[in-house]
Design a protein around this motif. Structure first.
Motif, PDB file in Angstrom:
ATOM      1  N   GLY A  27       6.444 -62.523  -3.620  1.00 60.31           N
ATOM      2  CA  GLY A  27       7.781 -62.493  -3.982  1.00 60.31           C
ATOM      3  C   GLY A  27       8.671 -61.170  -3.454  1.00 60.31           C
ATOM      4  N   SER A  28      10.020 -61.215  -3.850  1.00 58.80           N
ATOM      5  CA  SER A  28      10.763 -60.188  -3.265  1.00 58.80           C
ATOM      6  C   SER A  28      12.271 -60.304  -4.293  1.00 58.80           C
ATOM      7  CB  SER A  28      11.255 -60.694  -1.901  1.00 58.80           C
ATOM      8  OG  SER A  28      12.120 -59.639  -1.467  1.00 58.80           O
ATOM      9  N   ASP A  29      12.662 -59.278  -4.470  1.00 56.88           N
ATOM     10  CA  ASP A  29      14.008 -59.130  -5.229  1.00 56.88           C
ATOM     11  C   ASP A  29      15.074 -59.926  -4.873  1.00 56.88           C
ATOM     12  OD1 ASP A  29      12.414 -57.854  -7.248  1.00 56.88           O
ATOM     13  OD2 ASP A  29      13.260 -55.828  -6.792  1.00 56.88           O
ATOM     14  N   PHE A  30      15.153 -59.925  -3.398  1.00 58.33           N
ATOM     15  CA  PHE A  30      16.377 -60.437  -2.583  1.00 58.33           C
ATOM     16  C   PHE A  30      15.776 -60.671  -1.450  1.00 58.33           C
ATOM     17  CE2 PHE A  30      18.386 -57.407  -5.506  1.00 58.33           C
ATOM     18  CZ  PHE A  30      19.273 -58.233  -6.089  1.00 58.33           C
ATOM     19  N   TRP A  35      15.452 -60.944  10.414  1.00 58.82           N
ATOM     20  CA  TRP A  35      16.616 -61.324  11.139  1.00 58.82           C
ATOM     21  C   TRP A  35      17.991 -61.189  10.516  1.00 58.82           C
ATOM     22  CZ3 TRP A  35      18.421 -65.467   8.424  1.00 58.82           C
ATOM     23  CH2 TRP A  35      17.238 -65.953   7.613  1.00 58.82           C
ATOM     24  N   GLY A  36      17.700 -61.160   9.115  1.00 56.88           N
ATOM     25  CA  GLY A  36      19.088 -60.893   8.373  1.00 56.88           C
ATOM     26  C   GLY A  36      19.110 -60.808   6.893  1.00 56.88           C
ATOM     27  N   ASN A  37      20.123 -60.749   6.173  1.00 60.06           N
ATOM     28  CA  ASN A  37      20.279 -60.606   4.568  1.00 60.06           C
ATOM     29  C   ASN A  37      20.732 -62.215   4.262  1.00 60.06           C
ATOM     30  OD1 ASN A  37      18.575 -58.277   4.531  1.00 60.06           O
ATOM     31  ND2 ASN A  37      20.419 -57.160   4.802  1.00 60.06           N
ATOM     32  N   ASP A 102       8.121 -62.117   7.172  1.00 62.19           N
ATOM     33  CA  ASP A 102       9.497 -61.791   8.285  1.00 62.19           C
ATOM     34  C   ASP A 102      10.374 -61.051   7.188  1.00 62.19           C
ATOM     35  OD1 ASP A 102      10.193 -63.944   6.800  1.00 62.19           O
ATOM     36  OD2 ASP A 102      11.252 -64.909   7.997  1.00 62.19           O
ATOM     37  N   LEU A 103       9.916 -60.551   5.973  1.00 61.38           N
ATOM     38  CA  LEU A 103      10.619 -59.575   5.227  1.00 61.38           C
ATOM     39  C   LEU A 103      11.020 -58.280   5.788  1.00 61.38           C
ATOM     40  CD1 LEU A 103       9.095 -61.234   1.759  1.00 61.38           C
ATOM     41  CD2 LEU A 103      11.381 -61.680   2.889  1.00 61.38           C
ATOM     42  N   GLN A 104      11.880 -57.585   5.287  1.00 65.34           N
ATOM     43  CA  GLN A 104      12.446 -56.298   5.572  1.00 65.34           C
ATOM     44  C   GLN A 104      11.562 -55.492   4.340  1.00 65.34           C
ATOM     45  OE1 GLN A 104      16.283 -55.314   5.907  1.00 65.34           O
ATOM     46  NE2 GLN A 104      16.843 -56.889   6.895  1.00 65.34           N
TER      47      GLN A 104
END
Length: 162
Positions: A27-30, A35-37, A102-104
């Protein structure tokens, strides 16, 4: 383009059992991809099949949100038992698990992709993974620095410079 990889993965997942969901981990908050937000995750907009993933704002019933948050917390803190992955996926009626590599990860302190991949592939009861995209390391962006700037009210505030 890496977005093409996401479209290919979504097309593959959409061909799966539409009586089940796709469990997206971690999971991720955002949604901040390498490759981008996009702020919100792109998967729900790319496929018709239902999905479940932990985000900042919980969706679903309080009980299901609590279960997903508790499961994801163990993943985030690297305390989860690999034996729990298939069992939780079945409980959430997930027929597929999508591992987001591929998440930051440095932006929101999510699990490191290589470590997380090793954790998931060690989990018993899961099928053979299907890969999408280049098999390249997920490298961090330059360190995020916090600087103090003077406000008009005589105080200081923190700003991020990326």
């Amino acid at each position: 383009r890496l977005l093409d990889v996401a479209v290919d993965a979504a097309s593959f997942l959409d061909r799966g059992d539409d009586g089940t969901r796709v469990l997206v981990l971690p999971g991720s908050d955002f949604a901040s991809y390498r490759w981008g937000n996009t702020v919100d995750p792109i998967l729900p907009g790319l496929m018709d099949r239902p999905s479940v993933q932990r985000e900042l704002i919980p969706y679903g019933s309080p009980a299901s949100a609590n279960l997903l948050n508790a499961f994801d917390l163990g993943l985030q803190e690297r305390t989860a038992d690999p034996d729990s992955v298939a069992a939780i996926a079945r409980l959430m009626r997930a027929g597929d698990i999508l591992v987001q590599s591929d998440l930051q990860y440095e932006r929101y302190n999510t699990p490191r992709p290589r470590n997380f991949w090793e954790f998931v592939t060690a989990a018993p009861g899961l099928g053979t993974p299907t890969g999408f995209g280049p098999a390249e390391p997920n490298r961090t962006v330059d360190e995020v620095h916090l600087y103090r700037t003077r406000t008009g009210l005589g105080g200081y505030r923190r700003v991020q410079v990326l």
